[in-house]
Design an enzyme around this catalytic site. Structure first.
Site, short mmCIF file in Angstrom:
data_model
loop_
_atom_site.label_atom_id
_atom_site.label_comp_id
_atom_site.label_asym_id
_atom_site.label_seq_id
_atom_site.Cartn_x
_atom_site.Cartn_y
_atom_site.Cartn_z
N ALA A 23 0.84 -1.20 0.00
CA ALA A 23 0.00 0.00 0.00
C ALA A 23 0.87 1.25 0.00
CB ALA A 23 -0.94 -0.01 1.21
N PRO A 70 -4.77 8.99 -1.81
CA PRO A 70 -5.56 9.94 -2.60
C PRO A 70 -4.78 11.19 -3.00
CG PRO A 70 -6.89 9.06 -0.82
CD PRO A 70 -5.50 8.54 -0.60
N GLU A 112 10.67 -3.92 -10.25
CA GLU A 112 9.26 -3.62 -10.47
C GLU A 112 9.03 -3.07 -11.86
OE1 GLU A 112 5.72 -0.62 -8.81
OE2 GLU A 112 7.59 -0.84 -7.68
N ARG A 145 -10.96 -11.36 -42.22
CA ARG A 145 -11.96 -10.35 -42.57
C ARG A 145 -11.79 -9.90 -44.02
NH1 ARG A 145 -16.59 -8.54 -39.83
NH2 ARG A 145 -17.02 -6.35 -40.38
N LEU A 165 -7.45 -1.77 -36.70
CA LEU A 165 -7.52 -2.73 -37.81
C LEU A 165 -8.70 -3.68 -37.68
CD1 LEU A 165 -3.73 -3.58 -38.30
CD2 LEU A 165 -5.20 -2.26 -39.83
N HIS A 166 -9.25 -3.79 -36.47
CA HIS A 166 -10.46 -4.58 -36.27
C HIS A 166 -11.71 -3.84 -36.72
CE1 HIS A 166 -8.06 -7.31 -33.77
NE2 HIS A 166 -9.12 -8.09 -33.63
N GLY A 196 3.53 2.10 -11.34
CA GLY A 196 4.97 1.87 -11.30
C GLY A 196 5.76 3.15 -11.52
#
Length: 380
Positions: free
Chosen positions: A127, A131, A245, A271, A340-341, A366
């Site tokens: 943690a 805020p 990390e 497609r 492209l979809h 991060g």
């Protein structure tokens, strides 16, 4: 499936481990991806399955129930999870929190937590964010005041990965607010401790299967022995873990970028438009050719970074640059793959929609990519 045939960061043992990871994910993760997304959490049964297969915290020494492997095995899990399209919090435990326990923990703390972290019986979180304090961790306001033999923890945290599942939370708190960053310490708070409450499982744009929570501490009392590492050295401990990390985020970003690319190639081959496959159009080929070239560079760079980290030679600015570059690449791949979809890309039934949503936060957590540029800039 990721093509790892020409990777340079891994050996035969890593390849065999990858086969196990794929088998376990195929059985315990793939069939449940939609349920995890809908419920906003990955259940403990998956954690236990990964633990049984040796996929949780593989770097932990055998003395504490682990396999004593190198970080490359963590990277295998991270890559396969990202390519799968899951945002489960396994990598947080594997790549981030476990290091704090193994490197900084007392013998009592190691024996209490590490075996369960390896088996999946103990889920952890860290943690940091509040805020009013995100990338600038020096601005945290949570406090831990020593009263007799107890730390009294007060404050609130937000955007905490594994927040709903966590059995133990590493809380970043000011133990001496007058000392600024030098007054920061790490305090262990176990689930069920009076004064520790979980807030909402936050409603996010993406990464829906990751339980991301608010946490509240109201006169939460924990034993003096729950200090992790040195008193007043919390900020230093956090900085020491940043290269791994940020490398972990880069690893997941590269694999996520590859999955988005593969989804686009698959779609445009199937497609048709104006009587021919979409891949036959010059624009489609040029977009995909450019992404393929960038992915080729990305995999080479990632293997370089992993190899340097395994040798203990990956510096903070290099890891920050990797996080910056690979997450930017992931976003570019996901966004162009969705384009492209066509309209299908905006439909949640297609994997690219989830990949696109999940990629957005990679440039934020991060340390934002703007902060990454600042870190790299300071090294010049």
């Amino acid at each position: 499936m990721l093509d790892t045939s020409r990777r340079t960061a891994y050996n035969a043992a890593h390849a065999a481990f990858r086969d196990t990871v794929r088998r376990v994910f195929a059985e315990h993760m793939t069939p449940h991806l939609d349920r995890h997304e809908a419920e906003g959490i990955v259940g403990r049964e998956a954690w236990l399955a990964l633990g049984e297969a040796g996929m949780l915290c593989p770097t932990v020494s055998e003395e504490y129930g682990g396999l004593g492997l190198d970080f490359g095995f963590n990277c295998v899990v991270t890559e396969e999870l990202a390519y799968l399209g899951s945002s489960a919090g396994f990598t947080l435990q594997n790549d981030i929190t476990v290091n704090y326990f193994e490197r900084l923990g007392t013998e009592e703390q190691r024996r209490k937590y590490l075996p369960g972290m390896v088996s999946g019986e103990i889920i952890t979180a860290i943690a940091m964010t509040e805020p009013g304090a995100g990338s600038d961790l020096q601005g945290i306001r949570s406090t831990a005041v020593l009263e007799g033999d107890e730390w009294v923890v007060n404050g609130s945290k937000t955007y905490i990965t594994n927040g709903q599942n966590a059995d133990c939370v590493i809380v970043v708190a000011k133990t001496d607010p007058s000392q600024g960053a030098k007054g920061t310490s790490l305090i262990l708070v176990d689930a069920g401790t009076p004064g520790f409450e979980r807030g909402r499982n936050l409603d996010k744009i993406g990464q829906h299967s990751a339980d991301t929570s608010e946490l509240f501490f109201n006169d939460c009392r924990v034993p003096r022995g729950n200090l992790l590492g040195g008193e007043g050295r919390g900020f230093i401990h956090l900085m020491e873990e940043l290269p791994q990390e940020r490398l972990s985020i880069a690893v997941s970003a590269q694999a996520g970028a590859q999955r988005a690319f593969d989804e686009a190639v698959r779609f445009v081959k199937e497609r048709t438009a104006f009587g021919k496959a979409v891949i036959e159009f010059q624009n489609t080929k040029f977009v995909l050719a450019d992404l393929k070239a960038r992915l080729q560079v990305g995999w080479a760079h990632l293997d370089w970074a992993i190899t340097r980290h395994l040798a203990g030679e990956l510096y903070t600015d290099e890891a920050s640059a990797a996080k910056l570059w690979h997450t930017d690449l992931q976003w570019e791949c996901c966004d162009k793959a969705l384009q492209l979809h066509g309209g299908a890309g905006y439909m949640n039934e297609y994997p690219i929609a989830r990949l696109w949503r999940d990629a957005r936060v990679q440039r934020i957590y991060g340390g934002t990519n703007e902060i990454m540029k600042e870190v790299v800039g300071r090294s010049l």
